[in-house]
Design a protein around this motif. Structure first.
Motif, mmCIF file in Angstrom:
data_model
loop_
_atom_site.group_PDB
_atom_site.id
_atom_site.type_symbol
_atom_site.label_atom_id
_atom_site.label_comp_id
_atom_site.label_asym_id
_atom_site.label_seq_id
_atom_site.Cartn_x
_atom_site.Cartn_y
_atom_site.Cartn_z
ATOM 1 N N THR A 18 0.830 -1.207 0.000
ATOM 2 C CA THR A 18 0.000 0.000 0.000
ATOM 3 C C THR A 18 0.862 1.253 0.000
ATOM 4 O OG1 THR A 18 -1.768 -1.142 1.192
ATOM 5 C CG2 THR A 18 -1.790 1.262 1.242
ATOM 6 N N GLY A 19 1.926 1.253 0.806
ATOM 7 C CA GLY A 19 2.813 2.410 0.869
ATOM 8 C C GLY A 19 3.512 2.678 -0.447
ATOM 9 N N LEU A 20 3.995 1.611 -1.110
ATOM 10 C CA LEU A 20 4.661 1.787 -2.401
ATOM 11 C C LEU A 20 3.673 2.251 -3.454
ATOM 12 C CD1 LEU A 20 7.078 1.613 -4.265
ATOM 13 C CD2 LEU A 20 6.661 -0.856 -4.509
ATOM 14 N N ALA A 21 2.485 1.650 -3.480
ATOM 15 C CA ALA A 21 1.470 2.043 -4.459
ATOM 16 C C ALA A 21 1.083 3.516 -4.284
ATOM 17 C CB ALA A 21 0.242 1.152 -4.341
ATOM 18 N N GLN A 22 0.982 3.963 -3.060
ATOM 19 C CA GLN A 22 0.637 5.370 -2.803
ATOM 20 C C GLN A 22 1.745 6.299 -3.275
ATOM 21 O OE1 GLN A 22 -0.189 5.343 1.414
ATOM 22 N NE2 GLN A 22 -2.370 4.875 1.114
ATOM 23 N N LEU A 23 2.989 5.936 -3.007
ATOM 24 C CA LEU A 23 4.111 6.762 -3.446
ATOM 25 C C LEU A 23 4.168 6.827 -4.966
ATOM 26 C CD1 LEU A 23 6.680 8.393 -3.019
ATOM 27 C CD2 LEU A 23 7.935 6.221 -2.721
ATOM 28 N N LEU A 24 4.007 5.698 -5.627
ATOM 29 C CA LEU A 24 4.038 5.671 -7.088
ATOM 30 C C LEU A 24 2.877 6.461 -7.669
ATOM 31 C CD1 LEU A 24 4.959 1.913 -7.665
ATOM 32 C CD2 LEU A 24 6.483 3.893 -7.858
ATOM 33 N N GLY A 25 1.711 6.355 -7.045
ATOM 34 C CA GLY A 25 0.551 7.119 -7.516
ATOM 35 C C GLY A 25 0.784 8.614 -7.421
ATOM 36 N N GLU A 26 1.406 9.062 -6.345
ATOM 37 C CA GLU A 26 1.691 10.488 -6.209
ATOM 38 C C GLU A 26 2.720 10.944 -7.230
ATOM 39 O OE1 GLU A 26 3.507 13.678 -2.990
ATOM 40 O OE2 GLU A 26 2.545 11.842 -2.236
ATOM 41 N N ILE A 27 3.753 10.133 -7.444
ATOM 42 C CA ILE A 27 4.757 10.471 -8.459
ATOM 43 C C ILE A 27 4.091 10.610 -9.825
ATOM 44 C CG2 ILE A 27 6.734 9.541 -9.755
ATOM 45 C CD1 ILE A 27 7.712 8.311 -7.106
ATOM 46 N N LYS A 28 3.223 9.673 -10.166
ATOM 47 C CA LYS A 28 2.538 9.694 -11.459
ATOM 48 C C LYS A 28 1.705 10.968 -11.619
ATOM 49 C CE LYS A 28 0.718 5.878 -13.006
ATOM 50 N NZ LYS A 28 -0.193 4.705 -13.214
ATOM 51 N N GLN A 29 0.935 11.309 -10.611
ATOM 52 C CA GLN A 29 0.056 12.480 -10.686
ATOM 53 C C GLN A 29 0.845 13.784 -10.781
ATOM 54 O OE1 GLN A 29 -2.539 12.244 -7.293
ATOM 55 N NE2 GLN A 29 -3.653 10.460 -8.056
ATOM 56 N N ARG A 30 1.849 13.914 -9.939
ATOM 57 C CA ARG A 30 2.613 15.165 -9.923
ATOM 58 C C ARG A 30 3.433 15.338 -11.195
ATOM 59 N NH1 ARG A 30 5.345 15.427 -4.025
ATOM 60 N NH2 ARG A 30 6.316 17.287 -4.961
ATOM 61 N N ALA A 31 3.966 14.238 -11.712
ATOM 62 C CA ALA A 31 4.732 14.317 -12.961
ATOM 63 C C ALA A 31 3.824 14.703 -14.119
ATOM 64 C CB ALA A 31 5.414 12.984 -13.240
ATOM 65 N N LEU A 32 2.636 14.111 -14.179
ATOM 66 C CA LEU A 32 1.723 14.380 -15.281
ATOM 67 C C LEU A 32 1.221 15.823 -15.260
ATOM 68 C CD1 LEU A 32 0.498 12.970 -17.706
ATOM 69 C CD2 LEU A 32 -1.426 12.280 -16.284
ATOM 70 N N LYS A 33 1.169 16.420 -14.099
ATOM 71 C CA LYS A 33 0.760 17.818 -13.997
ATOM 72 C C LYS A 33 1.863 18.792 -14.421
ATOM 73 C CE LYS A 33 -2.668 17.129 -10.325
ATOM 74 N NZ LYS A 33 -3.002 17.397 -8.898
ATOM 75 N N GLY A 34 3.048 18.264 -14.704
ATOM 76 C CA GLY A 34 4.139 19.100 -15.199
ATOM 77 C C GLY A 34 5.073 19.621 -14.131
ATOM 78 N N GLU A 35 4.896 19.173 -12.884
ATOM 79 C CA GLU A 35 5.717 19.708 -11.797
ATOM 80 C C GLU A 35 7.196 19.367 -11.979
ATOM 81 O OE1 GLU A 35 6.321 19.202 -6.950
ATOM 82 O OE2 GLU A 35 4.529 18.368 -7.919
ATOM 83 N N PHE A 36 7.489 18.112 -12.301
ATOM 84 C CA PHE A 36 8.883 17.683 -12.393
ATOM 85 C C PHE A 36 9.572 18.335 -13.594
ATOM 86 C CE2 PHE A 36 7.913 13.282 -10.308
ATOM 87 C CZ PHE A 36 7.333 13.942 -9.234
ATOM 88 N N ASP A 37 8.876 18.338 -14.736
ATOM 89 C CA ASP A 37 9.450 18.954 -15.929
ATOM 90 C C ASP A 37 9.622 20.456 -15.739
ATOM 91 O OD1 ASP A 37 9.358 16.450 -16.978
ATOM 92 O OD2 ASP A 37 7.907 16.891 -18.562
ATOM 93 N N GLY A 38 8.656 21.080 -15.065
ATOM 94 C CA GLY A 38 8.743 22.521 -14.840
ATOM 95 C C GLY A 38 9.923 22.899 -13.972
#
Length: 392
Positions: free
Chosen positions: A19-39
């Motif tokens: 559950t902890g890993l799935a939650q971390l991966l889900g947050e990474i996916k969402q934040r990356a898709l919103k452009g935060e990491f690229d920005g």
């Protein structure tokens, strides 16, 4: 939970549950898709810190220094899992393999290195090319210069840079100088079409000093004898990058499969998942991904079996490690592009998940480890000829 997440947890490589890993991966996916990491052109510090606390950076550190000392296959599955969520994060995380490189340092240096505040959780980033001239002085070497492609440097504790020691006007073998993060300046030059969040900026140093026992030859013999450190290090350095492409391709296929009737064409054509031609392409992509992945991990398991028996890994098996890596990267990029074609116009939107997969995967094909020379060297060996120096 995906089977890959379950496999990662079962390996014991992380201190998280499913559950902890799935939650971390889900947050990474969402934040990356919103452009935060690229920005930001970097993986945010809080994500790096959570990966650190989860145990990623100690996963390949020797147990004698407080690490987990995992296996090459388990580490690759972890990176594949992260890359499914975001290619840039997977790429930066892949440099958690640096303890294998660093094991070529003298034992006393390793003891000092891991006897710091971060201990086995130390984060390393390197800017190896181009190697810069270093003047041999009393007790070490002095050097200045600029180095490119230092992925993850903004989140690193220590830095490695490439140097060429000069003794009486003659060049010695190139080495990696391990220096504190504070010894370099970072020039934020990274501006690319893919893997933008890796923050692979330039490093700069002016008259830096490194003691000789804080340098090592990249790919040189390890001073640790645990099985992990007898696995071919240059091949492993290639594999942790190529497995990022495997994770990205998995994401691309899953994104198209997930459309499931929600993407009716503006022309009135059926949704993607209802078009016979699309279903054929998805099936072919899945078969290709499963095949390249099986070849990739089978090559690792074959080589690892030699290591566990205490035998050197034969050259022909090392050749398969290299060839399977390049094959995986090239085919993964093809898969991503085919999935984008099924998306129509929606697949060209800047932050569309599949468009990002295409751009990220194509950047990986440009890496020197996955170049055409791999095929030439692999083919030479398959024909009973010698490969270029440094290939094995």
């Amino acid at each position: 939970m995906s089977s890959l997440v379950s496999d990662v947890i079962k390996s014991g490589i992380l201190s998280l549950d499913e559950t902890g890993l799935a939650q971390l991966l889900g947050e990474i996916k969402q934040r990356a898709l919103k452009g935060e990491f690229d920005g930001q052109k970097q993986i945010p510090p809080d994500i790096i810190e959570r990966l650190r606390q989860a145990g990623l950076y100690r996963s390949l550190v020797s147990k004698r220094f407080g690490g987990t000392e995992s296996t090459p296959a388990d580490f690759c599955r972890l990176i594949e899992c992260i890359a499914e969520a975001d290619g840039s994060t997977g790429w930066v995380a892949s440099f958690g393999m640096s303890p294998v490189y660093l094991s070529a340092l003298p034992l006393q240096t390793l003891s000092t290195l891991y006897n710091t505040d971060q201990g086995a959780n130390l984060i390393f980033a390197g800017g190896i090319f181009p190697p810069q001239p270093a003047t041999v002085v009393d007790g070490g070497m002095r050097f200045s210069g600029r180095w490119k492609y230092s992925s993850g440097c903004l989140g690193a504790d220590i830095i490695g840079v490439g140097i060429e020691p000069m003794t009486e006007g003659k060049k010695d073998l190139p080495r990696i100088a391990v220096i504190p993060r504070s010894a370099v300046n970072i020039d934020r030059t990274w501006d690319t079409v893919g893997l933008t969040g890796t923050g692979s900026h330039d490093l700069m140093a002016n008259d830096a000093f490194v003691p000789e026992d804080w340098t090592f030859i990249r790919g040189g013999k390890s001073n640790l004898d645990e099985p992990l450190f007898r696995y071919p290090s240059l091949s492993f350095a290639t594999q942790v990058l190529s497995v990022v492409a495997i994770g990205i391709a998995r994401r691309a296929i899953d994104e198209v499969r997930g459309l499931s009737g929600h993407s009716a064409s503006v022309t009135g054509a059926p949704p993607t998942s209802q078009r016979p031609s699309a279903k054929i392409d998805i099936a072919k992509a899945e078969a290709s991904l499963q095949s390249l992945r099986a070849y990739f991990y089978d090559s690792i398991d074959t080589a690892w079996a030699y290591v566990l028996r205490g035998e050197p890994v034969p050259a022909d098996k090392i050749n398969m490690l290299r060839l399977s890596s390049t094959h995986a990267v090239r085919e993964a990029a093809n898969i991503c592009r085919k999935m984008q074609m099924l998306m129509g116009m929606s697949g060209i939107v800047k932050n569309n998940a599949v468009a990002r997969c295409v751009n990220d995967s194509l950047v990986i094909t440009q890496h020197a480890f996955m170049g055409e020379m791999t095929y030439l060297n692999a083919g030479s060996m398959l024909c009973g000829q010698e490969p270029s120096p440094g290939y094995l």
